[in-house]
Motif scaffolding. Structure first.
Motif, PDB file in Angstrom:
ATOM      1  N   LEU A   1      10.985  31.561 -17.126  1.00 41.49           N
ATOM      2  CA  LEU A   1      10.914  32.488 -18.248  1.00 41.49           C
ATOM      3  C   LEU A   1      10.369  33.804 -17.722  1.00 41.49           C
ATOM      4  N   ALA A   2      11.124  34.883 -17.916  1.00 43.54           N
ATOM      5  CA  ALA A   2      10.664  36.200 -17.466  1.00 43.54           C
ATOM      6  C   ALA A   2       9.588  36.710 -18.424  1.00 43.54           C
ATOM      7  N   LEU A   3       8.445  37.129 -17.872  1.00 41.50           N
ATOM      8  CA  LEU A   3       7.356  37.658 -18.679  1.00 41.50           C
ATOM      9  C   LEU A   3       7.466  39.179 -18.756  1.00 41.50           C
ATOM     10  N   PRO A   4       6.881  39.782 -19.789  1.00 40.76           N
ATOM     11  CA  PRO A   4       6.957  41.250 -19.918  1.00 40.76           C
ATOM     12  C   PRO A   4       6.381  41.939 -18.692  1.00 40.76           C
ATOM     13  N   GLU A   5       7.081  42.965 -18.211  1.00 35.84           N
ATOM     14  CA  GLU A   5       6.604  43.707 -17.043  1.00 35.84           C
ATOM     15  C   GLU A   5       5.434  44.606 -17.435  1.00 35.84           C
ATOM     16  N   LYS A   6       4.475  44.755 -16.508  1.00 35.29           N
ATOM     17  CA  LYS A   6       3.335  45.631 -16.761  1.00 35.29           C
ATOM     18  C   LYS A   6       2.820  46.192 -15.437  1.00 35.29           C
ATOM     19  N   GLU A   7       2.568  47.488 -15.447  1.00 34.42           N
ATOM     20  CA  GLU A   7       2.003  48.179 -14.279  1.00 34.42           C
ATOM     21  C   GLU A   7       2.777  47.861 -12.994  1.00 34.42           C
ATOM     22  N   ASP A   8       4.070  47.992 -13.044  1.00 39.61           N
ATOM     23  CA  ASP A   8       4.928  47.744 -11.876  1.00 39.61           C
ATOM     24  C   ASP A   8       4.766  46.331 -11.316  1.00 39.61           C
ATOM     25  N   LYS A   9       4.343  45.432 -12.155  1.00 37.28           N
ATOM     26  CA  LYS A   9       4.156  44.047 -11.740  1.00 37.28           C
ATOM     27  C   LYS A   9       5.135  43.170 -12.519  1.00 37.28           C
ATOM     28  N   ARG A  10       5.911  42.392 -11.783  1.00 37.82           N
ATOM     29  CA  ARG A  10       6.918  41.554 -12.429  1.00 37.82           C
ATOM     30  C   ARG A  10       6.531  40.092 -12.245  1.00 37.82           C
ATOM     31  N   GLU A  11       6.380  39.391 -13.365  1.00 32.86           N
ATOM     32  CA  GLU A  11       5.971  37.992 -13.326  1.00 32.86           C
ATOM     33  C   GLU A  11       6.955  37.117 -14.080  1.00 32.86           C
ATOM     34  N   ILE A  12       7.063  35.885 -13.610  1.00 36.45           N
ATOM     35  CA  ILE A  12       7.864  34.890 -14.316  1.00 36.45           C
ATOM     36  C   ILE A  12       7.029  33.618 -14.459  1.00 36.45           C
ATOM     37  N   LEU A  13       7.417  32.822 -15.437  1.00 41.56           N
ATOM     38  CA  LEU A  13       6.802  31.508 -15.609  1.00 41.56           C
ATOM     39  C   LEU A  13       7.796  30.489 -15.068  1.00 41.56           C
ATOM     40  N   LEU A  14       7.396  29.782 -14.027  1.00 38.78           N
ATOM     41  CA  LEU A  14       8.272  28.814 -13.370  1.00 38.78           C
ATOM     42  C   LEU A  14       8.031  27.417 -13.949  1.00 38.78           C
ATOM     43  N   PHE A  15       9.098  26.771 -14.395  1.00 37.46           N
ATOM     44  CA  PHE A  15       9.051  25.383 -14.827  1.00 37.46           C
ATOM     45  C   PHE A  15       9.753  24.548 -13.762  1.00 37.46           C
ATOM     46  N   ALA A  16       9.069  23.563 -13.234  1.00 41.69           N
ATOM     47  CA  ALA A  16       9.658  22.757 -12.168  1.00 41.69           C
ATOM     48  C   ALA A  16       9.405  21.277 -12.434  1.00 41.69           C
ATOM     49  N   ALA A  17      10.404  20.455 -12.110  1.00 43.01           N
ATOM     50  CA  ALA A  17      10.282  19.005 -12.245  1.00 43.01           C
ATOM     51  C   ALA A  17      10.828  18.362 -10.981  1.00 43.01           C
ATOM     52  N   ASN A  18      10.273  17.215 -10.650  1.00 39.79           N
ATOM     53  CA  ASN A  18      10.720  16.478  -9.477  1.00 39.79           C
ATOM     54  C   ASN A  18      12.141  15.961  -9.709  1.00 39.79           C
ATOM     55  N   ARG A  19      13.094  16.475  -8.925  1.00 40.25           N
ATOM     56  CA  ARG A  19      14.501  16.138  -9.131  1.00 40.25           C
ATOM     57  C   ARG A  19      14.748  14.628  -9.055  1.00 40.25           C
ATOM     58  N   GLN A  20      14.042  13.956  -8.152  1.00 44.05           N
ATOM     59  CA  GLN A  20      14.271  12.522  -7.958  1.00 44.05           C
ATOM     60  C   GLN A  20      14.102  11.747  -9.260  1.00 44.05           C
ATOM     61  N   TYR A  21      13.035  12.055 -10.006  1.00 40.01           N
ATOM     62  CA  TYR A  21      12.746  11.280 -11.211  1.00 40.01           C
ATOM     63  C   TYR A  21      13.539  11.773 -12.417  1.00 40.01           C
ATOM     64  N   VAL A  22      13.898  13.048 -12.419  1.00 37.02           N
ATOM     65  CA  VAL A  22      14.804  13.539 -13.458  1.00 37.02           C
ATOM     66  C   VAL A  22      16.175  12.874 -13.305  1.00 37.02           C
ATOM     67  N   MET A  23      16.658  12.810 -12.055  1.00 37.25           N
ATOM     68  CA  MET A  23      17.983  12.260 -11.817  1.00 37.25           C
ATOM     69  C   MET A  23      18.028  10.746 -12.006  1.00 37.25           C
ATOM     70  N   GLN A  24      16.883  10.063 -11.887  1.00 35.96           N
ATOM     71  CA  GLN A  24      16.855   8.640 -12.211  1.00 35.96           C
ATOM     72  C   GLN A  24      17.382   8.402 -13.624  1.00 35.96           C
ATOM     73  N   PHE A  25      16.886   9.209 -14.559  1.00 44.76           N
ATOM     74  CA  PHE A  25      17.296   9.043 -15.951  1.00 44.76           C
ATOM     75  C   PHE A  25      18.695   9.591 -16.184  1.00 44.76           C
ATOM     76  N   SER A  26      19.009  10.708 -15.556  1.00 42.67           N
ATOM     77  CA  SER A  26      20.354  11.272 -15.701  1.00 42.67           C
ATOM     78  C   SER A  26      21.418  10.290 -15.210  1.00 42.67           C
ATOM     79  N   ASP A  27      21.179   9.670 -14.057  1.00 47.73           N
ATOM     80  CA  ASP A  27      22.135   8.710 -13.501  1.00 47.73           C
ATOM     81  C   ASP A  27      22.234   7.462 -14.375  1.00 47.73           C
ATOM     82  N   LEU A  28      21.099   7.028 -14.920  1.00 47.81           N
ATOM     83  CA  LEU A  28      21.106   5.869 -15.820  1.00 47.81           C
ATOM     84  C   LEU A  28      22.003   6.125 -17.019  1.00 47.81           C
ATOM     85  N   PHE A  29      21.842   7.280 -17.648  1.00 46.70           N
ATOM     86  CA  PHE A  29      22.668   7.604 -18.806  1.00 46.70           C
ATOM     87  C   PHE A  29      24.146   7.662 -18.428  1.00 46.70           C
ATOM     88  N   ALA A  30      24.437   8.315 -17.319  1.00 44.71           N
ATOM     89  CA  ALA A  30      25.831   8.452 -16.891  1.00 44.71           C
ATOM     90  C   ALA A  30      26.463   7.093 -16.602  1.00 44.71           C
TER      91      ALA A  30
END
Length: 330
Positions: free
Chosen positions: A126-155
């Motif tokens: 998620l891109a956060l509002p820029e301020k004072e020439d500073k650009r920040e984002i909010l990073l969301f990260a998940a362990n692919r191995q465990y996400v794909m466990q469920f994705s593969d199960l559904f498939a």
């Protein structure tokens, strides 16, 4: 958090699989959408443990039975990345990185300037509002191995995985739908489940922190029965002193996060204005009372009963998280 999978056209199903249950909800499109059907199936101990699929064969058989009973075969499905393998980070990026290049930049910097507690993540930002020439984002990260466990199960069971999301974001969507007055606020969204407490701090709709704490769970301490709603309900029959000790440990972790946010980061200038409490723990009212006593902060338990459902059947509290997930693209 979108997955690199095909998008299909049928109305999606939103499904939650945790260590002790499988739950789903189907929504009727609208503004807001209308809960149409929902279901639940408890899991034997050890099939899923701390967000990991331990016994894939047993889970597959049980989920296959649920899919037939609920008549959701070949439907799109949205689900949650397991909370223990999710992290949220605020990251500063160069101002000359184009919007279209941000994802590539993040992957390129993994392991050098960006460090995560796991390798090979699935990410969103998620891109956060820029301020004072500073650009920040909010990073969301998940362990692919465990996400794909469920994705593969559904498939494998002829469901069509469409997207994975974060529980904290799903619950905030539900809170945002229900709140009467939109105002700037700093809240702690507290998901208090049978075996896991997830703590997320939001500043004016933006999540900045997420922590989790395990609650010891032994099915022998609970009497499982069918309630008036037709859903399984739990009544505690174990050692109450031991249960209170488990609650106390959870409250200590909650206090650590609140103090870290209010004092270590903001020198006492930013205070949590409200705790939003939700979860499938049968003793949620007890939790609310203890939270209010310990922290002297307003505690609000989410209640969707003011919203309509199909035939005005009450939606079980256990399905609020799935409801929030269903609001992902509303």
């Amino acid at each position: 958090m979108a997955l690199p999978l095909l998008t299909v056209s049928s109305r999606p199903i939103d499904m939650i699989i945790n260590d002790h249950s499988i739950r789903y909800i189907e929504m009727k499109p609208g503004n807001p959408p209308l809960p149409l059907r929902w279901g639940e199936r408890y899991l034997p101990p050890g099939v899923v443990k701390e967000g990991k699929i331990i016994d894939a064969n047993t889970l597959s058989v049980i989920l296959d039975e649920c899919i037939d009973i609920w008549k959701i075969r070949r439907r799109k499905v949205r689900f949650l990345a397991p909370d223990p393998y999710v992290t949220i980070r605020k990251i500063t990026i160069p101002t000359d990185v184009l919007d279209s290049e941000i994802t590539g930049y993040l992957y390129l910097e993994m392991g050098s300037t960006i460090h995560l507690p796991f390798e090979d993540p699935v990410i969103d930002y998620l891109a956060l509002p820029e301020k004072e020439d500073k650009r920040e984002i909010l990073l969301f990260a998940a362990n692919r191995q465990y996400v794909m466990q469920f994705s593969d199960l559904f498939a494998d069971l002829k469901l069509k995985p469409e997207a994975a999301d974060l529980s904290s974001l799903a619950l905030y969507r539900l809170y945002d739908l229900l709140r009467k007055k939109k105002a700037e606020e700093k809240i702690l969204v507290l998901q208090f489940d049978l075996d896991l407490v997830v703590m997320s701090i939001f500043e004016n709709e933006i999540p900045f922190f997420m922590r989790h704490h395990y609650l010891p769970y032994n099915e022998k301490d609970w009497d499982i029965y069918i309630g008036r709603s037709g859903f399984q309900q739990l009544s505690f029959i174990g050692d109450e002193e031991e249960l209170n000790e488990h609650f106390t440990e959870a409250f200590k972790e909650i206090n650590k996060l609140i103090e870290f946010y209010q004092f270590s980061l903001h020198q006492g200038k930013n205070e949590i204005s409200k705790i939003v409490l939700v979860g499938d723990h049968p003793l949620l009212e007890t939790v609310r009372n203890q939270l209010h006593t310990r922290f002297e902060i307003e505690v609000e338990i989410l209640d969707v009963n003011k919203l309509e459902t199909e035939k005005n059947k009450p939606l079980p509290r256990s399905h609020y998280l799935a409801f929030g997930l269903a609001l992902k693209e509303v």
